[in-house]
Scaffold this motif. Structure first.
Motif, PDB file in Angstrom:
ATOM      1  N   ALA A  38       0.846  -1.194   0.000  1.00 59.45           N
ATOM      2  CA  ALA A  38       0.000   0.000   0.000  1.00 59.45           C
ATOM      3  C   ALA A  38       0.881   1.244   0.000  1.00 59.45           C
ATOM      4  O   ALA A  38       2.083   1.169   0.227  1.00 59.45           O
ATOM      5  CB  ALA A  38      -0.908  -0.002   1.225  1.00 59.45           C
ATOM      6  N   GLY A  39       0.238   2.376  -0.245  1.00 61.03           N
ATOM      7  CA  GLY A  39       0.951   3.645  -0.173  1.00 61.03           C
ATOM      8  C   GLY A  39       1.637   4.017  -1.466  1.00 61.03           C
ATOM      9  O   GLY A  39       1.329   3.506  -2.541  1.00 61.03           O
ATOM     10  N   ASP A  40       2.593   4.899  -1.358  1.00 64.72           N
ATOM     11  CA  ASP A  40       3.346   5.423  -2.487  1.00 64.72           C
ATOM     12  C   ASP A  40       4.138   4.296  -3.155  1.00 64.72           C
ATOM     13  O   ASP A  40       4.926   3.616  -2.487  1.00 64.72           O
ATOM     14  CB  ASP A  40       4.303   6.508  -1.971  1.00 64.72           C
ATOM     15  CG  ASP A  40       5.112   7.185  -3.063  1.00 64.72           C
ATOM     16  OD1 ASP A  40       5.169   6.671  -4.199  1.00 64.72           O
ATOM     17  OD2 ASP A  40       5.697   8.237  -2.769  1.00 64.72           O
ATOM     18  N   PRO A  41       3.966   4.071  -4.461  1.00 69.65           N
ATOM     19  CA  PRO A  41       4.712   3.010  -5.138  1.00 69.65           C
ATOM     20  C   PRO A  41       6.232   3.173  -5.035  1.00 69.65           C
ATOM     21  O   PRO A  41       6.964   2.187  -5.079  1.00 69.65           O
ATOM     22  CB  PRO A  41       4.253   3.109  -6.595  1.00 69.65           C
ATOM     23  CG  PRO A  41       2.938   3.793  -6.544  1.00 69.65           C
ATOM     24  CD  PRO A  41       3.010   4.726  -5.362  1.00 69.65           C
ATOM     25  N   GLU A  42       6.686   4.408  -4.890  1.00 67.31           N
ATOM     26  CA  GLU A  42       8.127   4.644  -4.750  1.00 67.31           C
ATOM     27  C   GLU A  42       8.640   4.270  -3.359  1.00 67.31           C
ATOM     28  O   GLU A  42       9.819   3.973  -3.189  1.00 67.31           O
ATOM     29  CB  GLU A  42       8.445   6.123  -5.022  1.00 67.31           C
ATOM     30  CG  GLU A  42       8.141   6.561  -6.442  1.00 67.31           C
ATOM     31  CD  GLU A  42       9.041   5.879  -7.469  1.00 67.31           C
ATOM     32  OE1 GLU A  42      10.255   5.736  -7.200  1.00 67.31           O
ATOM     33  OE2 GLU A  42       8.523   5.482  -8.533  1.00 67.31           O
ATOM     34  N   HIS A  43       7.772   4.326  -2.358  1.00 65.17           N
ATOM     35  CA  HIS A  43       8.121   3.997  -0.970  1.00 65.17           C
ATOM     36  C   HIS A  43       6.970   3.215  -0.350  1.00 65.17           C
ATOM     37  O   HIS A  43       6.283   3.703   0.548  1.00 65.17           O
ATOM     38  CB  HIS A  43       8.388   5.273  -0.159  1.00 65.17           C
ATOM     39  CG  HIS A  43       9.424   6.151  -0.768  1.00 65.17           C
ATOM     40  ND1 HIS A  43      10.769   5.881  -0.665  1.00 65.17           N
ATOM     41  CD2 HIS A  43       9.324   7.273  -1.511  1.00 65.17           C
ATOM     42  CE1 HIS A  43      11.451   6.808  -1.309  1.00 65.17           C
ATOM     43  NE2 HIS A  43      10.593   7.663  -1.835  1.00 65.17           N
ATOM     44  N   PRO A  44       6.743   1.990  -0.824  1.00 69.11           N
ATOM     45  CA  PRO A  44       5.563   1.241  -0.374  1.00 69.11           C
ATOM     46  C   PRO A  44       5.653   0.796   1.083  1.00 69.11           C
ATOM     47  O   PRO A  44       6.721   0.721   1.673  1.00 69.11           O
ATOM     48  CB  PRO A  44       5.551   0.024  -1.304  1.00 69.11           C
ATOM     49  CG  PRO A  44       6.966  -0.144  -1.712  1.00 69.11           C
ATOM     50  CD  PRO A  44       7.564   1.231  -1.753  1.00 69.11           C
ATOM     51  N   VAL A  45       4.486   0.506   1.613  1.00 71.25           N
ATOM     52  CA  VAL A  45       4.346  -0.098   2.930  1.00 71.25           C
ATOM     53  C   VAL A  45       3.838  -1.518   2.687  1.00 71.25           C
ATOM     54  O   VAL A  45       2.879  -1.727   1.933  1.00 71.25           O
ATOM     55  CB  VAL A  45       3.336   0.688   3.802  1.00 71.25           C
ATOM     56  CG1 VAL A  45       3.060  -0.040   5.099  1.00 71.25           C
ATOM     57  CG2 VAL A  45       3.852   2.090   4.060  1.00 71.25           C
ATOM     58  N   TYR A  46       4.493  -2.480   3.284  1.00 74.76           N
ATOM     59  CA  TYR A  46       4.080  -3.866   3.147  1.00 74.76           C
ATOM     60  C   TYR A  46       3.306  -4.255   4.399  1.00 74.76           C
ATOM     61  O   TYR A  46       3.769  -4.048   5.514  1.00 74.76           O
ATOM     62  CB  TYR A  46       5.300  -4.767   2.940  1.00 74.76           C
ATOM     63  CG  TYR A  46       6.011  -4.424   1.658  1.00 74.76           C
ATOM     64  CD1 TYR A  46       5.549  -4.913   0.441  1.00 74.76           C
ATOM     65  CD2 TYR A  46       7.104  -3.566   1.661  1.00 74.76           C
ATOM     66  CE1 TYR A  46       6.178  -4.565  -0.752  1.00 74.76           C
ATOM     67  CE2 TYR A  46       7.741  -3.214   0.483  1.00 74.76           C
ATOM     68  CZ  TYR A  46       7.278  -3.718  -0.715  1.00 74.76           C
ATOM     69  OH  TYR A  46       7.894  -3.369  -1.886  1.00 74.76           O
ATOM     70  N   VAL A  47       2.111  -4.809   4.185  1.00 76.14           N
ATOM     71  CA  VAL A  47       1.204  -5.097   5.282  1.00 76.14           C
ATOM     72  C   VAL A  47       0.895  -6.589   5.297  1.00 76.14           C
ATOM     73  O   VAL A  47       0.628  -7.181   4.256  1.00 76.14           O
ATOM     74  CB  VAL A  47      -0.109  -4.292   5.122  1.00 76.14           C
ATOM     75  CG1 VAL A  47      -1.050  -4.545   6.277  1.00 76.14           C
ATOM     76  CG2 VAL A  47       0.182  -2.808   4.961  1.00 76.14           C
ATOM     77  N   LEU A  48       0.935  -7.164   6.471  1.00 79.56           N
ATOM     78  CA  LEU A  48       0.571  -8.563   6.656  1.00 79.56           C
ATOM     79  C   LEU A  48      -0.486  -8.636   7.740  1.00 79.56           C
ATOM     80  O   LEU A  48      -0.276  -8.155   8.857  1.00 79.56           O
ATOM     81  CB  LEU A  48       1.797  -9.389   7.077  1.00 79.56           C
ATOM     82  CG  LEU A  48       1.520 -10.792   7.605  1.00 79.56           C
ATOM     83  CD1 LEU A  48       0.929 -11.685   6.521  1.00 79.56           C
ATOM     84  CD2 LEU A  48       2.794 -11.398   8.157  1.00 79.56           C
ATOM     85  N   PHE A  49      -1.629  -9.212   7.407  1.00 83.18           N
ATOM     86  CA  PHE A  49      -2.672  -9.490   8.385  1.00 83.18           C
ATOM     87  C   PHE A  49      -2.671 -10.997   8.570  1.00 83.18           C
ATOM     88  O   PHE A  49      -2.769 -11.735   7.590  1.00 83.18           O
ATOM     89  CB  PHE A  49      -4.055  -9.060   7.881  1.00 83.18           C
ATOM     90  CG  PHE A  49      -4.176  -7.589   7.631  1.00 83.18           C
ATOM     91  CD1 PHE A  49      -4.413  -6.702   8.672  1.00 83.18           C
ATOM     92  CD2 PHE A  49      -4.063  -7.079   6.353  1.00 83.18           C
ATOM     93  CE1 PHE A  49      -4.530  -5.347   8.442  1.00 83.18           C
ATOM     94  CE2 PHE A  49      -4.183  -5.726   6.109  1.00 83.18           C
ATOM     95  CZ  PHE A  49      -4.413  -4.866   7.156  1.00 83.18           C
ATOM     96  N   GLY A  50      -2.552 -11.460   9.793  1.00 79.99           N
ATOM     97  CA  GLY A  50      -2.523 -12.892  10.012  1.00 79.99           C
ATOM     98  C   GLY A  50      -3.185 -13.290  11.306  1.00 79.99           C
ATOM     99  O   GLY A  50      -3.282 -12.495  12.241  1.00 79.99           O
TER     100      GLY A  50
END
Length: 82
Positions: A38-50
């Motif tokens: 998610a977020g800016d493609p140049e500086h993405p945030v990687y999210v894990l829901f588990g």
């Protein structure tokens, strides 16, 4: 999805809605895990829901948003996704 306000932070009301939607998403759409970028493609945030134990650290490292607020007079409770 395009939003003209991507450069603005969420308002307090928007943040509360986001957390309510996040609780609903977790309760109804996360079977075992969901990964996304998610977020800016140049500086993405990687999210894990588990549903497993927290991937790093102890469960106490993951506080519930707004857990310090008192329950409102409403029947909806932000802590249960309502």
């Amino acid at each position: 999805m395009h939003n003209e306000r991507l450069d603005e932070p969420l308002s307090d009301e928007e943040l509360e809605l986001f957390v309510q939607y996040l609780h609903r998403f977790a309760n109804h759409d996360v079977d075992i895990s969901v990964r996304m970028e998610a977020g800016d493609p140049e500086h993405p945030v990687y999210v894990l829901f588990g549903r497993d134990y927290p991937p790093v650290g102890d469960a106490s490292d993951y506080p519930r948003p707004f857990a310090d607020r008192r329950r409102s007079a409403s029947t909806d409770d932000i802590n249960d996704g309502g």
